[in-house]
Scaffold this motif. Structure first.
Motif, mmCIF file in Angstrom:
data_model
loop_
_atom_site.group_PDB
_atom_site.id
_atom_site.type_symbol
_atom_site.label_atom_id
_atom_site.label_comp_id
_atom_site.label_asym_id
_atom_site.label_seq_id
_atom_site.Cartn_x
_atom_site.Cartn_y
_atom_site.Cartn_z
ATOM 1 N N SER A 73 -1.350 6.136 -6.283
ATOM 2 C CA SER A 73 -2.241 4.754 -6.880
ATOM 3 C C SER A 73 -3.260 5.130 -7.667
ATOM 4 C CB SER A 73 -2.694 3.844 -5.826
ATOM 5 O OG SER A 73 -1.222 3.137 -5.385
ATOM 6 N N MET A 132 0.342 3.320 14.717
ATOM 7 C CA MET A 132 0.868 4.069 13.462
ATOM 8 C C MET A 132 1.115 5.259 13.827
ATOM 9 S SD MET A 132 -0.861 4.445 9.701
ATOM 10 C CE MET A 132 -1.168 2.491 9.611
ATOM 11 N N ASP A 182 3.379 7.681 8.812
ATOM 12 C CA ASP A 182 2.854 6.758 8.459
ATOM 13 C C ASP A 182 1.500 7.006 7.725
ATOM 14 O OD1 ASP A 182 5.099 5.367 9.139
ATOM 15 O OD2 ASP A 182 4.222 4.322 11.030
ATOM 16 N N ASP A 183 0.569 7.712 8.436
ATOM 17 C CA ASP A 183 -0.771 8.233 8.010
ATOM 18 C C ASP A 183 -0.329 9.177 6.746
ATOM 19 O OD1 ASP A 183 -2.171 7.095 9.922
ATOM 20 O OD2 ASP A 183 -2.236 8.693 11.204
ATOM 21 N N ARG A 184 0.485 9.948 6.626
ATOM 22 C CA ARG A 184 0.933 11.046 5.545
ATOM 23 C C ARG A 184 1.253 9.917 4.457
ATOM 24 N NH1 ARG A 184 -0.606 14.597 2.488
ATOM 25 N NH2 ARG A 184 1.217 15.882 1.451
ATOM 26 N N ARG A 185 2.315 9.267 4.670
ATOM 27 C CA ARG A 185 2.732 8.362 3.526
ATOM 28 C C ARG A 185 1.837 7.513 3.069
ATOM 29 N NH1 ARG A 185 7.280 6.895 1.689
ATOM 30 N NH2 ARG A 185 7.702 5.052 0.637
ATOM 31 N N GLN A 186 0.801 6.787 3.870
ATOM 32 C CA GLN A 186 -0.284 6.083 3.460
ATOM 33 C C GLN A 186 -1.198 6.632 2.349
ATOM 34 O OE1 GLN A 186 -0.598 2.610 3.528
ATOM 35 N NE2 GLN A 186 -2.114 3.173 1.802
ATOM 36 N N GLU A 187 -1.495 7.879 2.906
ATOM 37 C CA GLU A 187 -2.333 9.178 1.986
ATOM 38 C C GLU A 187 -1.722 9.271 0.744
ATOM 39 O OE1 GLU A 187 -3.633 13.650 1.832
ATOM 40 O OE2 GLU A 187 -2.826 12.924 3.598
ATOM 41 N N THR A 225 0.618 7.566 -0.839
ATOM 42 C CA THR A 225 0.592 6.279 -1.599
ATOM 43 C C THR A 225 -0.708 6.117 -2.233
ATOM 44 O OG1 THR A 225 2.241 5.321 -0.145
ATOM 45 C CG2 THR A 225 0.829 3.708 -1.437
ATOM 46 N N ASP A 226 -1.882 6.225 -1.477
ATOM 47 C CA ASP A 226 -3.176 6.127 -1.960
ATOM 48 C C ASP A 226 -3.445 7.048 -3.292
ATOM 49 O OD1 ASP A 226 -3.623 4.121 -0.248
ATOM 50 O OD2 ASP A 226 -4.783 5.404 1.197
ATOM 51 N N ARG A 227 -2.816 8.203 -2.964
ATOM 52 C CA ARG A 227 -3.180 9.169 -4.197
ATOM 53 C C ARG A 227 -2.384 8.809 -5.216
ATOM 54 N NH1 ARG A 227 -1.856 15.017 -0.997
ATOM 55 N NH2 ARG A 227 -2.023 15.590 -3.332
#
Length: 167
Positions: A16, A1, A5-10, A12-14
């Motif tokens: 949501s 990854m 991608d890590d930043r985008r996932q973070e 996305t989580d925030r």
């Protein structure tokens, strides 16, 4: 990854978590309102479905709710008895029943959607104009993305039905 991608996932989580929090806060008052009307969740879902899609055949309501036609008929019967839904015969086929919101049903739905409005107005008062502009721009982007998702899903569904018929 990748790092991006890590930043985008973070993010996305925030996103949501924030959307879920706001959704819970805005809808908690609605449950009390509907409870006072003596409405079941399937009845509420039926009203919202008819409001969103317009007049529907009984069979289409059953399909959207994922319920048997007999169970759907019972739900609609109760909504008719409450004066929230009306039944009409299809002019092209009198055996077909079309369900639509009555004026009282439309008022009930409007009241349902307005319950969160007061809370949103209070939240907006806590923000300065720049903050409010940022939030509005972000929410308008979310709205745009949701409409794109709906458009994409609508285009994919007929193809999926065609494929399942071919199997």
């Amino acid at each position: 990854m990748f790092v991006g991608d890590d930043r985008r996932q973070e993010l996305t989580d925030r996103f949501s978590e924030s959307a879920e929090y706001l959704n819970r806060q805005l809808h908690s008052g609605r449950l009390d309102e509907w409870e006072s009307l003596g409405m079941t969740i399937p009845q509420i879902r039926t009203l919202v479905l008819i409001e969103r899609l317009g007049p529907l055949r009984m069979g289409n309501i059953a399909i959207h709710l994922g319920r048997a036609l007999s169970a759907t008929t019972t739900i609609v019967d109760r909504l008719v008895n409450k004066g929230l839904v009306g039944r009409d015969s299809d002019p092209n086929d009198r055996r077909v029943v079309i369900c639509k919101l009555t004026d009282s049903g439309e008022q009930a739905i409007r009241r349902f959607w307005q319950l969160g409005r007061g809370r949103l107005d209070l939240l907006a008062e806590l923000l300065n104009e720049e903050q409010l502009e940022m939030i509005v721009a972000g929410l308008e982007l979310v709205r745009w993305a949701d409409k794109e998702l709906q458009r994409t899903n609508a285009a994919v569904q007929p193809a999926e039905k065609q494929n399942s018929l071919a199997d």
